[in-house]
Design a protein around this motif. Structure first.
Motif, PDB file in Angstrom:
ATOM      1  N   CYS A 102       0.839  -1.211   0.000  1.00 55.16           N
ATOM      2  CA  CYS A 102       0.000   0.000   0.000  1.00 55.16           C
ATOM      3  C   CYS A 102       0.867   1.251   0.000  1.00 55.16           C
ATOM      4  CB  CYS A 102      -0.923   0.008   1.217  1.00 55.16           C
ATOM      5  SG  CYS A 102      -2.264  -1.179   1.124  1.00 55.16           S
ATOM      6  N   ALA A 103       1.894   1.251   0.832  1.00 56.14           N
ATOM      7  CA  ALA A 103       2.788   2.399   0.921  1.00 56.14           C
ATOM      8  C   ALA A 103       3.509   2.648  -0.404  1.00 56.14           C
ATOM      9  CB  ALA A 103       3.799   2.173   2.050  1.00 56.14           C
ATOM     10  N   ILE A 104       3.979   1.588  -1.025  1.00 58.22           N
ATOM     11  CA  ILE A 104       4.684   1.710  -2.310  1.00 58.22           C
ATOM     12  C   ILE A 104       3.767   2.323  -3.357  1.00 58.22           C
ATOM     13  CG2 ILE A 104       5.650   0.383  -4.240  1.00 58.22           C
ATOM     14  CD1 ILE A 104       6.684  -1.611  -1.988  1.00 58.22           C
ATOM     15  N   GLU A 105       2.564   1.792  -3.469  1.00 55.94           N
ATOM     16  CA  GLU A 105       1.631   2.299  -4.485  1.00 55.94           C
ATOM     17  C   GLU A 105       1.246   3.750  -4.216  1.00 55.94           C
ATOM     18  OE1 GLU A 105       0.859   0.783  -7.438  1.00 55.94           O
ATOM     19  OE2 GLU A 105       2.425  -0.559  -6.720  1.00 55.94           O
ATOM     20  N   ALA A 106       1.038   4.109  -2.945  1.00 53.79           N
ATOM     21  CA  ALA A 106       0.721   5.504  -2.612  1.00 53.79           C
ATOM     22  C   ALA A 106       1.905   6.410  -2.932  1.00 53.79           C
ATOM     23  CB  ALA A 106       0.329   5.626  -1.144  1.00 53.79           C
ATOM     24  N   GLY A 107       3.112   5.950  -2.603  1.00 53.62           N
ATOM     25  CA  GLY A 107       4.310   6.731  -2.908  1.00 53.62           C
ATOM     26  C   GLY A 107       4.504   6.932  -4.401  1.00 53.62           C
ATOM     27  N   LYS A 108       4.219   5.901  -5.191  1.00 55.69           N
ATOM     28  CA  LYS A 108       4.330   6.012  -6.649  1.00 55.69           C
ATOM     29  C   LYS A 108       3.347   7.038  -7.208  1.00 55.69           C
ATOM     30  CE  LYS A 108       5.870   1.311  -7.764  1.00 55.69           C
ATOM     31  NZ  LYS A 108       5.443   0.053  -8.421  1.00 55.69           N
ATOM     32  N   ARG A 139      -6.645  -4.358 -11.083  1.00 51.23           N
ATOM     33  CA  ARG A 139      -5.695  -3.240 -11.035  1.00 51.23           C
ATOM     34  C   ARG A 139      -4.266  -3.684 -10.759  1.00 51.23           C
ATOM     35  NH1 ARG A 139      -8.256   2.039  -9.554  1.00 51.23           N
ATOM     36  NH2 ARG A 139     -10.442   1.737  -9.975  1.00 51.23           N
ATOM     37  N   TYR A 140      -4.117  -4.749  -9.989  1.00 49.95           N
ATOM     38  CA  TYR A 140      -2.787  -5.271  -9.664  1.00 49.95           C
ATOM     39  C   TYR A 140      -2.923  -6.783  -9.536  1.00 49.95           C
ATOM     40  CZ  TYR A 140       1.973  -5.277  -7.867  1.00 49.95           C
ATOM     41  OH  TYR A 140       3.332  -5.468  -7.723  1.00 49.95           O
ATOM     42  N   THR A 141      -2.376  -7.495 -10.495  1.00 50.03           N
ATOM     43  CA  THR A 141      -2.539  -8.946 -10.535  1.00 50.03           C
ATOM     44  C   THR A 141      -1.308  -9.655  -9.973  1.00 50.03           C
ATOM     45  OG1 THR A 141      -1.526  -9.282 -12.701  1.00 50.03           O
ATOM     46  CG2 THR A 141      -3.870  -8.659 -12.672  1.00 50.03           C
ATOM     47  N   GLN A 142      -1.440 -10.950  -9.811  1.00 47.04           N
ATOM     48  CA  GLN A 142      -0.285 -11.750  -9.407  1.00 47.04           C
ATOM     49  C   GLN A 142       0.826 -11.642 -10.444  1.00 47.04           C
ATOM     50  OE1 GLN A 142      -3.228 -12.861 -10.481  1.00 47.04           O
ATOM     51  NE2 GLN A 142      -3.171 -14.976 -11.192  1.00 47.04           N
ATOM     52  N   TRP A 143       0.455 -11.428 -11.706  1.00 46.22           N
ATOM     53  CA  TRP A 143       1.454 -11.311 -12.766  1.00 46.22           C
ATOM     54  C   TRP A 143       2.255 -10.019 -12.627  1.00 46.22           C
ATOM     55  CZ3 TRP A 143       1.950 -15.940 -14.235  1.00 46.22           C
ATOM     56  CH2 TRP A 143       0.845 -16.785 -14.282  1.00 46.22           C
ATOM     57  N   ASP A 144       1.633  -8.967 -12.099  1.00 41.78           N
ATOM     58  CA  ASP A 144       2.359  -7.722 -11.829  1.00 41.78           C
ATOM     59  C   ASP A 144       3.423  -7.961 -10.763  1.00 41.78           C
ATOM     60  OD1 ASP A 144       0.843  -6.073 -13.620  1.00 41.78           O
ATOM     61  OD2 ASP A 144      -0.771  -6.049 -12.138  1.00 41.78           O
ATOM     62  N   PHE A 145       3.051  -8.696  -9.707  1.00 41.33           N
ATOM     63  CA  PHE A 145       4.014  -8.970  -8.645  1.00 41.33           C
ATOM     64  C   PHE A 145       5.113  -9.909  -9.127  1.00 41.33           C
ATOM     65  CE2 PHE A 145       5.732 -10.567  -4.672  1.00 41.33           C
ATOM     66  CZ  PHE A 145       5.886  -9.382  -3.963  1.00 41.33           C
TER      67      PHE A 145
END
Length: 132
Positions: free
Chosen positions: A18-24, A76-82
């Protein structure tokens, strides 16, 4: 006194993501945790090798009062993104039973990756904080 756009309580997997996505997204982010280390449960999971995602994760695998929430979140954010992020950091991994993905070496690799992503996104982490 510092001002924050986002304060995340907990430096575990969900909190760091969550922090990473908010920071981005240009937010000024602070992560608070009462522990001495980031990602303590990540380090313990999977016998120290971290089951970091499942290749077959889908909305049908989640229970919720709002079954459409999972559809929105996973679109919005899949396992493939990770998985792509893990590959970007060249963390070796393997598949176990039913699409479970584990680090070949150590869960520390995932924690270090998340910390580096926090750093790149300008996220500040404060450990050993008492939250009341």
């Amino acid at each position: 006194m510092q001002q924050w756009d986002v304060i995340v309580i907990g430096a575990g997997a969900a909190g760091l993501m969550c922090a990473i996505e908010a920071g981005k997204r240009g937010r000024k982010v602070l992560v608070l945790d009462n522990g001495k280390r980031v990602g303590r449960k990540i380090l313990m999971s999977g016998g120290g090798r971290c089951n970091f995602t499942n290749m077959y994760a889908s909305p049908e695998n989640f229970l919720s009062q709002n079954p459409h929430f999972c559809k929105s979140a996973l679109s919005r954010y899949t396992q493939w993104d990770f998985i792509a992020l893990v590959q970007q950091y060249q963390i070796p991994y393997h598949e176990k039973t039913l699409g479970q993905l584990f680090c070949d070496e150590s869960a520390k690799d995932i924690v270090e990756m998340l910390q580096q992503e926090c750093s790149k996104a300008g996220v500040q982490i404060a450990l050993q904080q008492q939250i009341t």
